[in-house]
Design an enzyme around this catalytic site. Structure first.
Site, PDB file in Angstrom:
ATOM      1  N   HIS A 124      82.479  53.621  50.428  1.00 35.97           N
ATOM      2  CA  HIS A 124      83.472  52.593  50.101  1.00 35.97           C
ATOM      3  C   HIS A 124      84.637  52.571  51.087  1.00 35.97           C
ATOM      4  CE1 HIS A 124      85.653  55.879  47.851  1.00 35.97           C
ATOM      5  NE2 HIS A 124      86.705  55.208  48.299  1.00 35.97           N
ATOM      6  N   ASP A 154      77.672  57.072  47.322  1.00 37.04           N
ATOM      7  CA  ASP A 154      78.913  56.710  48.001  1.00 37.04           C
ATOM      8  C   ASP A 154      79.142  57.573  49.244  1.00 37.04           C
ATOM      9  OD1 ASP A 154      81.150  55.223  48.498  1.00 37.04           O
ATOM     10  OD2 ASP A 154      82.425  56.211  47.036  1.00 37.04           O
ATOM     11  N   SER A 227      89.852  59.673  49.999  1.00 35.13           N
ATOM     12  CA  SER A 227      88.433  59.365  49.862  1.00 35.13           C
ATOM     13  C   SER A 227      87.673  59.691  51.138  1.00 35.13           C
ATOM     14  CB  SER A 227      88.235  57.881  49.522  1.00 35.13           C
ATOM     15  OG  SER A 227      88.704  57.596  48.229  1.00 35.13           O
TER      16      SER A 227
END
Length: 493
Positions: A124, A154, A227
């Site tokens: 993402h 992911d 992230s």
């Protein structure tokens, strides 16, 4: 002259009482030392942070997006600023009056896993980006290309071309991490640049929403921008990729999630080799065996994965059937559906594996040649049904359900496949166990006691057979909008 007699001092005897007292003093001393050690400040994490920091990177992505056609969404309609924003946007239109595209940027983190420039991050972070810039700890910046991505976990694998070997880190065994172990999270929180936070493993084997989820939960501070960054153990090995947080306000409240390294390494190896993932596919729909389902089937324990449907695919070709309970896969016991899905996904495509199932109380081992999960995605799964003559419509209430056999009109109204047989649920008593377990009007019961039914008489026969066998409940296969699940309902005395 007589020599003097030498007088020797008497030795005090070492009695058992003295020995016990000495041992007691030694024990007290050891306890005191342990207490002091426990209260002492932990060793600084600075040496470890200095060692692994050069392998952690900041990631900036850039995406060209279409320009807005008006001020809607920026300011409320009728606002005094509406004309101002419209005038501002008019200045950014081309000669044909089309809004000029604008460039949107996003920030994330990542880490280098090889000296030749492979970088791991979250999917993402880079999804949809047309430019990816990697900033290293030294301040150097390089453009990156996408080698492959896996939305299911992911994870994304990038590659940069550097003139010199890059500092990198290795993956550790995430299964060896224990709740309470110290961990370090590194990354680029909120765009503030390289940052280190420390905490512990709060929980393991967390599932969020994905099929292949295996998250490590940690209280090490993780925020937006972290992230894709690494979660390190105290040996400087990556045991997780920081992916998500649980927060009511968007900031860290001590509940962060890192995808376990043992999942990530398999994904990275496939992305590096193929540019995509290649997961094994068994080709069944399954549900957990709950205690009431186990009782209804006469199983000793609530374990395994119950097959609710077998569409076209490897399992159907091998002979697996709806109602089979998968007890072991490739020699590994199956505890629940989640464990089975992960094990199948980690198996090689084309591998021949032995699947042990319980069918009508007997164990059978069936060899299945696995397909590829990615090839099966989106494939239509149509359950195999037997043609049964349509019964005369009748209505009967039993087990809290008002039931009637399927007709062509009911099949069309309920979106059932042509030729499907079973009983349509017209009403459900809200005070009944059936309502409590989720049955609703419009559901279709296609099996009872793991036998197909077409009429109310068929259901009554299965109820009596279950009672004769000493069963306290009856297992029903219920379909709603094509999705099947087993429900066990108690049998009235």
């Amino acid at each position: 002259m007589q020599p003097k007699a030498v007088t020797r001092s008497k030795q005090t005897p070492f009695t058992p009482a003295m020995r016990a007292a000495l041992i007691g003093l030694l024990v007290l001393a050891m306890v005191a030392l342990q207490t002091v050690a426990a209260l002492a400040k932990p060793e600084s994490l600075a040496p470890l942070a200095e060692k692994i920091s050069p392998s952690v990177v900041n990631i900036t992505t850039s995406t060209l997006v279409e320009g807005r056609t008006g001020p809607r969404g920026i300011v409320p309609e009728g606002s005094p600023f509406e004309d101002f924003f419209r005038e501002f946007q008019d200045r950014n239109r081309d000669d044909e009056g089309t809004p000029a595209p604008r460039r949107s940027s996003a920030l994330g983190s990542g880490f280098v896993i090889s000296e030749d420039g492979y970088v791991v991050t979250n999917n993402h972070v880079i999804e949809g980006a047309d430019e990816i810039i990697i900033e290293f700890f030294s301040g150097e910046e390089l453009k990156a290309t996408v080698i492959g991505t896996d939305p299911n976990t992911d994870i994304a694998l990038l590659k940069v071309e550097a003139t010199t070997p890059l500092p990198f880190v290795s993956f550790g065994d995430s299964d060896a991490s224990r709740v309470g172990d110290w961990v370090i999270a590194m990354g680029n929180p909120l765009g503030q640049g390289f940052s280190v936070s420390a905490g512990i493993v709060s929980a393991r084997n967390r599932a969020l929403s994905g099929t292949y989820d295996d998250y490590i939960q940690t209280d090490a501070a993780i925020n937006r921008g972290n992230s894709g960054g690494p979660l390190f153990n105290m040996d400087g090995q990556v045991i997780g990729v920081n992916t998500a947080i649980l927060s009511p306000n968007g900031g860290s409240i001590g509940i962060g999630f890192s995808m376990a390294a043992n999942v990530v390494t398999r994904v990275v190896d496939q992305l590096k080799e193929f540019g995509e993932t290649r997961r094994g596919w068994l080709g069944v729909r399954i549900q957990d065996v709950t205690q009431d389902v186990a009782d209804a089937m006469g199983l000793d324990a609530a374990t395994g994965a119950l097959i609710t449907d077998v569409p076209d695919g490897p399992a159907k070709d091998a002979g697996l059937l709806t109602g089979d309970v998968i007890m072991s896969f490739d020699g590994v016991d199956v505890a629940d559906t989640r464990g089975l899905v992960r094990q199948v996904g980690n198996s090689p495509v084309g591998a021949g594996v032995r699947v042990t199932v319980l069918r009508e109380g007997k164990s059978q081992t069936i060899k299945v040649v696995l397909g590829r999960r990615e090839d099966a995605d989106g494939a239509e799964e149509t359950p195999a049904v037997e043609e049964t003559p349509e019964a005369e419509p009748e209505v009967k209430s039993m087990m809290g359900l008002t039931l009637t056999p399927l007709t062509d009109a009911l099949r069309e109204a309920l979106g059932a496949d042509e030729g499907m047989t079973g009983l349509a649920v017209q009403e459900v008593d809200e005070a009944s166990e059936a309502f409590e377990k989720g049955l609703r009007a419009g559901d279709i019961i296609t099996e009872a006691g793991q036998q197909k039914i077409a009429t109310i008489a068929n259901l009554e026969e299965r109820v009596q057979a279950a009672k004769d066998a000493g069963r306290k409940s009856l297992l029903l296969l219920v379909r709603r909008a094509g999705d099947p699940r087993f429900v066990a309902l108690s049998l009235a005395e």
